[in-house]
Design a protein around this motif. Structure first.
Motif, short mmCIF file in Angstrom:
data_model
loop_
_atom_site.label_atom_id
_atom_site.label_comp_id
_atom_site.label_asym_id
_atom_site.label_seq_id
_atom_site.Cartn_x
_atom_site.Cartn_y
_atom_site.Cartn_z
N ALA A 166 0.82 -1.22 0.00
CA ALA A 166 0.00 0.00 0.00
C ALA A 166 0.85 1.26 0.00
CB ALA A 166 -0.93 0.00 1.21
N LEU A 167 2.12 1.13 0.38
CA LEU A 167 3.02 2.29 0.40
C LEU A 167 3.63 2.57 -0.98
CD1 LEU A 167 4.98 1.47 3.70
CD2 LEU A 167 3.02 3.02 3.43
N ALA A 168 3.37 1.68 -1.94
CA ALA A 168 4.04 1.79 -3.24
C ALA A 168 3.74 3.12 -3.94
CB ALA A 168 3.64 0.62 -4.13
N LYS A 169 2.61 3.72 -3.60
CA LYS A 169 2.27 5.02 -4.22
C LYS A 169 3.33 6.07 -3.89
CE LYS A 169 -0.81 6.49 -0.44
NZ LYS A 169 0.12 5.97 0.55
N ASP A 170 4.03 5.87 -2.78
CA ASP A 170 5.06 6.83 -2.36
C ASP A 170 6.46 6.45 -2.83
OD1 ASP A 170 3.13 8.28 -0.91
OD2 ASP A 170 3.31 6.87 0.76
N MET A 171 6.58 5.37 -3.59
CA MET A 171 7.90 4.94 -4.04
C MET A 171 8.52 6.02 -4.91
SD MET A 171 8.98 1.40 -5.96
CE MET A 171 8.53 0.37 -4.55
N GLY A 172 9.70 6.46 -4.48
CA GLY A 172 10.30 7.61 -5.15
C GLY A 172 11.53 7.29 -5.98
N CYS A 173 11.79 6.00 -6.21
CA CYS A 173 12.98 5.64 -6.98
C CYS A 173 12.69 4.38 -7.80
CB CYS A 173 14.17 5.40 -6.03
SG CYS A 173 14.00 3.95 -5.00
N PRO A 174 13.52 4.09 -8.79
CA PRO A 174 13.34 2.85 -9.56
C PRO A 174 13.59 1.62 -8.69
CG PRO A 174 14.83 4.38 -10.68
CD PRO A 174 14.63 4.91 -9.30
N LEU A 175 12.87 0.54 -9.00
CA LEU A 175 12.98 -0.70 -8.23
C LEU A 175 13.34 -1.85 -9.17
CD1 LEU A 175 12.39 -2.21 -5.44
CD2 LEU A 175 10.17 -2.76 -6.47
N LEU A 176 14.34 -2.63 -8.76
CA LEU A 176 14.66 -3.88 -9.45
C LEU A 176 14.25 -5.03 -8.53
CD1 LEU A 176 16.12 -5.59 -11.66
CD2 LEU A 176 18.24 -5.25 -10.36
N GLY A 177 13.48 -5.98 -9.05
CA GLY A 177 13.07 -7.15 -8.28
C GLY A 177 13.62 -8.41 -8.90
N LEU A 178 14.28 -9.25 -8.08
CA LEU A 178 14.85 -10.50 -8.57
C LEU A 178 14.28 -11.65 -7.74
CD1 LEU A 178 18.56 -9.31 -8.96
CD2 LEU A 178 16.85 -9.55 -10.76
#
Lengths: 251, 83
Positions: A166-178
């Protein structure tokens, strides 16, 4: 890659004004270098995570691994501290964020910093890296198989983690998921849910799921190590940080 | 996978660690990645005295089959003692 480097244990300011130990590895040149905060897994501030920290330094980063269990480790080893933290339900998110913010501040204060800092975490640290991307002023984040980003722990477990999607709306940078296709924490269905939410929010992200790999495929000291996934994963991580953490003067 | 499975119980007894004998307050049991054993997962038992801090711990990491064998030994020993 042919950098002279050093590694040391020092104390940094953490959550609530506490001083905690952190493992710092850095190239000895003048820089400017990008910074990376390495978040350890549930087994704690161990040799394997310190080795990862040194590897980032060898690739031209100021790398720091704060001991998130330091308060429990007074007079005790990292394994004892990890056991105590586990029995108490894990590291509270607020405390993690305070400690991670201290590590970010420390890196940015270093004379050889280019001012840009990424966060990478493994296992429980993967969820914490996601949390940092949503709550801290950082420039890139990497979530390596973090569980309970979208789902809650089963109620019978003592873990106090809450989902953080639910906090993802505030994500302020690029994300890499592995992630590993054979992992069940997080399962591919959960990572697909996270990816869909990031897409809906218009966030910058890259997700990769490796077939034949389960949880912990980066862990060279464990049977779950998957060389092909780990090698490709390291390549993607270094490329991702290279693109998003390069400063004005380069690294 | 990281199972995160953790069970916990108060226990009465003692254990011997690096600093000698100490009284136990709890046992924590979980199936997850070991710290030392070269297996993906082990049944881990921490016997601790919570009042004495994290260092007051005796830890074992057992393969699941070994854990079951240990359970059988314990059950057998308790049953024979009751005969």
């Amino acid at each position: 890659m042919d950098v002279m480097m050093m590694a040391e244990t020092l104390r940094i300011g953490g959550h609530g004004g506490d001083e905690i130990r952190a493992y710092l590895a850095r190239p000895l040149g003048p820089g400017p270098y990008p910074g990376v905060v390495v978040i350890h897994h549930m087994p704690g501030w161990d040799e394997a995570t310190k080795e990862i920290t040194r590897r980032f330094a060898a690739h031209g980063h100021l790398a720091i691994c704060p001991n998130l269990h330091d308060r429990e480790a007074q007079g005790a080893g990292p394994d004892d501290a990890a056991a105590a933290v586990r029995a108490r339900g894990g590291v509270p998110d607020e405390r993690f964020l305070g400690d991670a913010a201290g590590a970010v501040r420390h890196l940015r204060s270093m004379p050889s910093s280019n001012g840009r800092v990424g966060v990478i975490g493994y296992c429980s640290g993967g969820r914490q890296a996601f949390l940092a991307a949503c709550c801290l002023p950082i420039d890139a984040a990497v979530d390596c198989y973090g569980a309970f980003v979208a789902s809650s722990p089963p109620p019978e477990l003592p873990l106090k983690m809450e989902p953080v999607l639910a906090l993802a709306k505030d994500m302020g940078c690029p994300l890499l998921g592995l992630f590993g296709a054979e992992d069940s924490h997080p399962a591919p269905e959960e990572t697909a849910q996270i990816e869909a939410e990031l897409a809906r929010l218009g966030k910058t992200y890259e997700f990769h799921t490796y077939p034949g790999a389960g949880h912990g495929f980066f862990a060279t000291d464990r049977p779950m190590y998957r060389p092909e996934a780990a090698t490709d994963g390291w390549r993607r991580v270094l490329s991702f940080f290279g693109r998003h953490l390069a400063g004005d003067g380069g690294a | 996978m990281c199972t995160y499975v953790t069970e916990r119980a108060p226990v009465t007894g003692s254990a011997k660690g690096p600093q000698g004998w100490f009284r136990l307050s709890h046992a924590t049991v979980y199936l997850d990645h070991p710290y030392f054993t070269a297996l993906d997962h082990t049944l881990n038992i921490d016997l601790v005295d919570e009042s004495a801090g994290p260092a007051a711990r005796v830890a074992v990491e057992l393969s699941p089959d070994s854990a079951r064998a240990l359970i059988a030994c314990i059950e057998t020993a308790l049953a024979r003692a009751e005969m």
